[in-house]
Design an enzyme around this catalytic site. Structure first.
Site, short mmCIF file in Angstrom:
data_model
loop_
_atom_site.label_atom_id
_atom_site.label_comp_id
_atom_site.label_asym_id
_atom_site.label_seq_id
_atom_site.Cartn_x
_atom_site.Cartn_y
_atom_site.Cartn_z
N GLY A 254 1.92 3.05 2.40
CA GLY A 254 2.99 3.03 3.38
C GLY A 254 4.21 2.27 2.89
N ASP B 263 4.55 18.64 -12.73
CA ASP B 263 4.61 20.07 -13.07
C ASP B 263 5.63 20.83 -12.24
OD1 ASP B 263 3.34 20.07 -10.64
OD2 ASP B 263 1.55 21.16 -11.31
N GLU C 188 1.67 7.69 6.86
CA GLU C 188 2.57 7.30 7.94
C GLU C 188 2.80 8.51 8.86
OE1 GLU C 188 3.78 3.98 8.10
OE2 GLU C 188 2.20 3.90 6.59
N THR D 247 -4.90 -0.41 1.52
CA THR D 247 -6.26 0.01 1.80
C THR D 247 -6.76 1.02 0.77
OG1 THR D 247 -5.89 -0.33 4.16
CG2 THR D 247 -7.78 1.02 3.54
N HIS E 190 5.92 4.40 0.34
CA HIS E 190 6.65 5.47 1.02
C HIS E 190 7.99 4.97 1.53
CE1 HIS E 190 7.11 9.08 3.53
NE2 HIS E 190 7.54 8.25 4.49
N LEU F 261 5.47 21.44 -9.10
CA LEU F 261 4.80 22.22 -8.07
C LEU F 261 4.01 21.31 -7.13
CD1 LEU F 261 3.36 25.10 -10.31
CD2 LEU F 261 5.32 25.28 -8.74
N GLY G 85 0.81 -1.20 0.00
CA GLY G 85 0.00 0.00 0.00
C GLY G 85 0.85 1.25 0.00
#
Length: 296
Positions: A68, A215, A273, A93, A71, A217, A66
């Protein structure tokens, strides 16, 4: 055909379900990868260390997990001088970053889509020396993540996120903040500040432009008061072109860097997280990593 690929996964779902997930993707991947290495992680941080220490020896890293898990692994990959291509096999999830990349959330379909080879260089966010793919936020967003019932998360999946959000909205309290971004300043009170690199929140599309992932940003939302009408405004719209919020309680800006100051230290949610704090300096690394994405 990829010469050498690493598939990182863990058994959070349970051994039987994990075996079913692997069975769904390996036949698809095997047709397109000469050498496929499977690595099962067992504890937090293991995926990050693996990707940091060994990621440079692969031309593709696949993350089955997922937001997390994504990440964690991306924080290892982003440290490499020559990072490999990254692919996400969603089994979490919400899978918000996978959705942002137009990938199916059905596992076998996602594997098939990844192997079609659509590659894009995408922005990644930076906060306190850490990387994020989807968002950095404080206030309501953090409280929602912390209030999710683990039992409901396992049984209800994405519905547990909305149950937590509805419960948290009723108890949301404003906090004082100051936001400096690209030569501008905003200050006052808010219930949530959401600094986004992705285009989805809790499985729902956010009203950001299609190019917002590349982009250079960040999309910054300052939510001044809580309420169901506000959530409807934020999570029920799809737009093409620039979005201008109809609700005066929402301020929306785009910025390359953001300095967020809060009156007192606040827990921050990063890709779901919760381990950082504000005040924080947040920025974007334009087109920082190459991802396999879904076709248009």
């Amino acid at each position: 055909m990829y010469s050498r690929a690493l598939l990182v996964y863990n058994q959070n779902a349970g051994q039987q379900e994990t075996l079913q997930q692997l069975a769904a993707v390996i036949p698809v991947l095997a047709k397109n990868v000469k050498e496929l290495v499977l690595y099962q992680t067992f504890k937090p941080g293991e995926g990050e260390a693996l990707c940091r220490d060994q990621g440079g020896t692969y031309d593709l890293i696949l993350i089955m997990g997922g937001d997390g898990s994504v990440h964690e692994c991306v924080n290892g990959i982003a440290t490499l001088d020559h990072p490999p291509l990254v692919g996400i096999l969603p089994v979490g999830t919400c899978n918000d970053f996978a959705r942002s990349m137009n990938l199916p959330v059905e596992l076998a379909l996602a594997a098939d889509e990844l192997m079609k080879g659509h590659v894009r260089e995408l922005d990644i966010g930076m906060a306190q020396g850490r990387v994020f793919t989807n968002f950095f936020g404080v206030g309501l967003i953090t409280d929602t993540s912390e209030n999710i019932n683990p039992d409901l998360k396992g049984k209800l999946g994405k519905l547990s996120y909305f149950i937590s959000m509805l419960q948290t909205v009723r108890a949301a309290e404003p906090f004082s903040y100051s936001l400096e971004y690209d030569g501008h300043t905003s200050e006052g009170e808010a219930v949530m500040i959401y600094i986004s690199n992705g285009r989805y929140l809790g499985t729902r599309p956010l009203p950001f432009t299609l190019d917002s992932l590349c982009d250079g940003l960040l999309d910054v939302l300052i939510i001044r008061e809580a309420g169901l009408p506000l959530l409807k405004e934020l999570l029920s719209r799809k737009v093409e072109g620039e979005w201008k919020p109809a609700n005066e309680s929402i301020e929306y800006v785009k910025a390359a860097s953001v300095k967020l100051t809060t009156a007192k230290p606040m827990k921050a949610d990063t890709d779901g997280e919760v381990y950082m704090e504000a005040p924080a300096d947040v920025s974007v690394r334009p087109r920082g990593l190459r991802f396999l994405v879904g076709g248009e």
